[in-house]
Design an enzyme around this catalytic site. Structure first.
Site, PDB file in Angstrom:
ATOM      1  N   ARG A 173       0.909  -1.141  -0.020  1.00 12.93           N
ATOM      2  CA  ARG A 173      -0.196  -0.065  -0.041  1.00 12.93           C
ATOM      3  C   ARG A 173       0.916   1.265   0.032  1.00 12.93           C
ATOM      4  O   ARG A 173       1.537   1.500   0.858  1.00 12.93           O
ATOM      5  CB  ARG A 173      -0.947   0.161   1.263  1.00 12.93           C
ATOM      6  CG  ARG A 173      -1.883   1.391   1.388  1.00 12.93           C
ATOM      7  CD  ARG A 173      -2.859   1.314   2.275  1.00 12.93           C
ATOM      8  NE  ARG A 173      -2.571   1.079   3.575  1.00 12.93           N
ATOM      9  CZ  ARG A 173      -3.475   1.413   4.759  1.00 12.93           C
ATOM     10  NH1 ARG A 173      -4.711   1.576   4.460  1.00 12.93           N
ATOM     11  NH2 ARG A 173      -3.041   1.106   5.865  1.00 12.93           N
ATOM     12  N   ASP A 456      -2.776   2.791  14.388  1.00  8.81           N
ATOM     13  CA  ASP A 456      -1.844   3.169  13.285  1.00  8.81           C
ATOM     14  C   ASP A 456      -2.668   4.559  13.180  1.00  8.81           C
ATOM     15  O   ASP A 456      -3.205   5.305  13.808  1.00  8.81           O
ATOM     16  CB  ASP A 456      -2.090   2.405  12.176  1.00  8.81           C
ATOM     17  CG  ASP A 456      -3.449   2.197  11.426  1.00  8.81           C
ATOM     18  OD1 ASP A 456      -4.338   3.111  12.014  1.00  8.81           O
ATOM     19  OD2 ASP A 456      -3.862   1.710  10.534  1.00  8.81           O
TER      20      ASP A 456
END
Length: 542
Positions: A173, A456
């Site tokens: 990603r 995150d």
């Protein structure tokens, strides 16, 4: 600073200058040819990228002040209404995606994720990675070595780990369109971080992946509309021509993690055409997007404590069911959201946590998702069992087109259905998560275990945005207190002292306080948290 000078098959208008240290083996990634490929991509698409970001800013201003409301676009109704078009069948390595593990591409995570038993590893250069120079180039080296089966690591106790047979399919990603990589510059301007992460990976690994029976597959984050998907499609087309890859080799799964993208799922798949592989329910960023986009409109859109924002609240159910229906109508995989729980050493707490994960994955599998995400290898069996109970031996459930689902704009925007209960503990918890995360981020870690959850950037963004929203709307807590800047500031200083006392390694707390103050306690809410942290990192690591 290093300037690459060379003969190259990629004609460019400017050279790439390297503004980061060239450590051991970095020259294997930052080759003259790879840098010229990055220059080709960035020179070609820099103006289009800037125009799209300008368009984002203008539209977000209208959405925030209420002059526009998110809606299904009338000009693209023909695409949504046409039942005939579909994306290509799943490529090799992406047929069965029932369990996907996520994590940053550091050396240990790379080996553990590939050996976890998951079908896919989402190698995350975005929300789970603090984008230090060493994390970005070191992560590319780890992917390079893993794809060639020559990566391992040895623990402090001397135990050595290597990649086992039948590892997970690697799906990186890259960072979002809004970010830049300031250690690489062309004519003085920083290169798009998206194109750096994408370009280095496909340049070095695409041909090898194809030879090994897989391919260059990607997750695309933070898209806000189909025009941003169109730009990625143009990037893919150019990259395939420049590298001599067969058309349609590059395949992308798009995270639907903004409220505007939720209204353009069909259009996003249509723009990617032969490069589309599926959509993912990026649940945490989606919640953040809702707050960021609508949070300034007043008390009617205030959301409750973060812990209460589960996937069963009505507007989240509408979002996920629409995603499954859209994907399966078009032959694309629908991938569920993150299970952020991490195992506990307390047996009772661990049983409860695993039961919550199982309930979440059972719901996704029953709803029609083809797979889902976990943040820890110990959750791979739990997720796998939930999906296998529904899938059996089938690799997916694309046949379930969910024609029973009919989602309206009002259902996607019905935030009131989640309740509005905000507690003092909710304020304190959000402050604590942000400070702990920012401290770790500034020390180089983008995925951080906090109170039994893997946090995150996306989860920190929810916490930060809620603090700003509660202050901005003068939200009343359950104890009758009004949330003010001073109340949050007091919580911030108290939580800083608690963290400092319990964790002597938290050496960046003062900077974390400054960043959170700037991004959550001001009169306006900055779009993203990490660019502020990135600027601070660059200032202190010259």
């Amino acid at each position: 600073m290093t300037t690459a000078t060379r003969h190259t098959p990629f004609p460019t208008a400017g050279r790439v200058e390297i503004h980061g240290p060239l450590r051991d083996r970095y020259d294997e990634i930052l080759t003259p040819e790879a840098l010229d490929f990055l220059a080709l991509l960035d020179n070609t698409f820099a103006a289009d990228r800037r125009a799209l970001l300008d368009r984002r800013r203008h539209r977000r201003a209208r959405l925030t002040d209420g002059t526009e409301t998110p809606h299904f676009l009338p000009e693209t109704a023909a695409i949504r209404d046409d039942p005939t078009w579909r994306v290509p069948p799943p490529p090799p390595g992406l047929l069965d995606r029932r369990v996907e593990i996520t994590g940053p591409p550091d050396r240990r995570m790379t080996v553990n994720a590939l050996n976890s038993g998951a079908k896919v590893w989402m190698a995350d250069f975005e929300d789970a990675t603090a984008p230090t120079w060493d994390n970005i180039i070191g992560g590319q080296l780890n992917l390079h070595d893993a794809i060639r089966r020559r990566i391992d690591f040895t623990t402090d106790t001397g135990r050595r780990y290597r990649i086992a047979e039948d590892p997970a399919t690697i799906v990186p990603r890259p960072r979002g369109w809004h970010l830049v990589e300031k250690h690489l510059r062309i004519d003085g301007r920083p290169v798009s971080a998206s194109l750096v992460d994408f370009g280095l990976h496909v340049f070095h690994n695409a041909t090898r992946l194809i030879q090994d029976g897989s391919g260059p597959y990607l997750y695309l984050p933070k898209l806000e509309n189909h025009r941003e998907a169109r730009l990625w499609n143009e990037v893919f087309l150019l990259a395939q021509r420049a590298l001599g890859l067969p058309p349609g080799t590059i395949r992308a799964t798009v995270l639907i993690e903004t409220i505007t993208a939720a209204f353009e799922m069909d259009e996003i798949l249509h723009e990617l055409r032969d490069h589309a592989a599926g959509l993912n329910a990026g649940r945490w960023d989606y919640l953040f997007s809702l707050i960021r986009t609508l949070g300034g409109r007043g008390a009617d859109v205030v959301l409750p404590d973060r812990a209460r924002l589960t996937m069963t609240v009505p507007f989240m159910r509408a979002y996920t069911e629409l995603l499954v229906r859209t994907c399966h109508r078009r032959g694309a995989h629908a991938i569920g959201g993150m299970a952020a729980v991490i195992p506990s050493r307390d047996p009772d707490a661990n049983r409860e946590a695993l039961a919550q994960v199982r309930q979440d994955k059972d719901r996704e599998a029953t709803d029609g998702f083809d797979g889902s995400w976990v943040a820890h290898p110990a959750l791979v069996p739990v997720c796998g069992e939930a999906f296998t109970a529904v899938l059996g031996d089938r690799p997916h459930q694309l046949h379930r087109t969910r024609d029973d689902v009919h989602v309206t704009a009002d259902q996607l925007l019905d935030l009131g259905g989640a309740g509005r209960e905000v507690t003092r503990e909710g304020v304190r918890s959000n402050v604590g998560v942000c400070l702990r995360y920012l401290d770790a981020w500034l020390r180089g870690s983008g995925a951080v275990a906090i109170h039994g959850l893997m946090e995150d950037a996306a989860t920190a963004e929810i916490a930060r945005a809620q603090l700003w929203q509660w202050i901005h709307t003068a939200t009343t807590l359950t104890d009758g207190t009004t949330v003010t800047r001073d109340l949050v500031g007091d919580a911030l200083r108290a939580e800083r002292d608690v963290i400092r006392a319990e964790n002597p390694e938290a050496t960046r707390l003062d900077a974390a306080v400054d960043i959170l103050t700037a991004t959550a306690l001001g009169p306006t809410m900055p779009d993203f948290l990490t660019p502020h942290a990135y600027a601070h990192h660059l200032t202190t690591h010259r």
